[in-house]
Design a protein around this motif. Sequence first.
Motif, PDB file in Angstrom:
ATOM      1  N   PRO A   1      22.915   0.265 -16.754  1.00 31.29           N
ATOM      2  CA  PRO A   1      24.153   1.020 -16.915  1.00 31.29           C
ATOM      3  C   PRO A   1      25.390   0.178 -16.650  1.00 31.29           C
ATOM      4  N   THR A   2      25.328  -0.677 -15.642  1.00 28.03           N
ATOM      5  CA  THR A   2      26.487  -1.495 -15.300  1.00 28.03           C
ATOM      6  C   THR A   2      26.834  -2.442 -16.433  1.00 28.03           C
ATOM      7  N   LEU A   3      25.809  -3.076 -17.016  1.00 35.12           N
ATOM      8  CA  LEU A   3      26.041  -4.011 -18.115  1.00 35.12           C
ATOM      9  C   LEU A   3      26.695  -3.307 -19.296  1.00 35.12           C
ATOM     10  N   SER A   4      26.252  -2.112 -19.613  1.00 28.45           N
ATOM     11  CA  SER A   4      26.840  -1.331 -20.699  1.00 28.45           C
ATOM     12  C   SER A   4      28.303  -1.027 -20.412  1.00 28.45           C
ATOM     13  N   LEU A   5      28.606  -0.650 -19.185  1.00 26.54           N
ATOM     14  CA  LEU A   5      29.974  -0.353 -18.785  1.00 26.54           C
ATOM     15  C   LEU A   5      30.849  -1.603 -18.904  1.00 26.54           C
ATOM     16  N   MET A   7      30.352  -4.232 -20.830  1.00 25.33           N
ATOM     17  CA  MET A   7      30.527  -4.569 -22.240  1.00 25.33           C
ATOM     18  C   MET A   7      31.574  -3.649 -22.878  1.00 25.33           C
ATOM     19  N   ASN A   8      31.576  -2.399 -22.477  1.00 31.20           N
ATOM     20  CA  ASN A   8      32.501  -1.426 -23.029  1.00 31.20           C
ATOM     21  C   ASN A   8      33.955  -1.751 -22.666  1.00 31.20           C
ATOM     22  N   TYR A   9      34.185  -2.216 -21.435  1.00 30.16           N
ATOM     23  CA  TYR A   9      35.538  -2.477 -20.972  1.00 30.16           C
ATOM     24  C   TYR A   9      35.944  -3.945 -21.064  1.00 30.16           C
ATOM     25  N   VAL A  34      23.076 -12.414 -22.932  1.00 32.66           N
ATOM     26  CA  VAL A  34      24.329 -11.662 -22.971  1.00 32.66           C
ATOM     27  C   VAL A  34      25.481 -12.660 -22.974  1.00 32.66           C
ATOM     28  N   ILE A  39      32.431 -11.012 -21.110  1.00 35.31           N
ATOM     29  CA  ILE A  39      32.570  -9.973 -20.086  1.00 35.31           C
ATOM     30  C   ILE A  39      33.458 -10.447 -18.942  1.00 35.31           C
TER      31      ILE A  39
END
Length: 155
Positions: A1-5, A7-9, A34, A39
Amino acid sequence: PTLSLMMNYAGRKRINIIWGCRDPGLIEFILHKVDISAITRNSFAFIFYTGKRELALPKNIPANVFIIRSRPNIENTITGIITAIHSGEGLPEELYEKQKKIANAPFRKRMMAAMARVRNTYDENDMFAYAVKETENAAQRMLAMDLEEYGNMES
């Protein structure tokens, strides 16, 4: 979840990462697969590795990604990040740009910079003592290999 967050920001917000992990495979996967530089371009990433095996790291880890082989001291880490950002000294984006210039420099220029750093860090006596010690170590290794080979010949 942290990695997705993250990448999103990425690129829109400054997200500093403090990650503790004992699984070398997970760290290696993230760093190899990644685009960690996308990031962390304007943030810090602190990876606290507590595993036993040596990590197989990629060659060009951004200068603002720190891998520390111990358990984290969360309070010191967070206050250090806050201090660096508020003081404006050692900002992650500055570290990133400096590292990018070094990484893209020709091999000869990188070697010249490394040699200058060695000359500034060690005096002639330190370098001579190191060279003598390493020469002695190499001679001992060669002698051990010769003795092993000679022992195999007698058998």
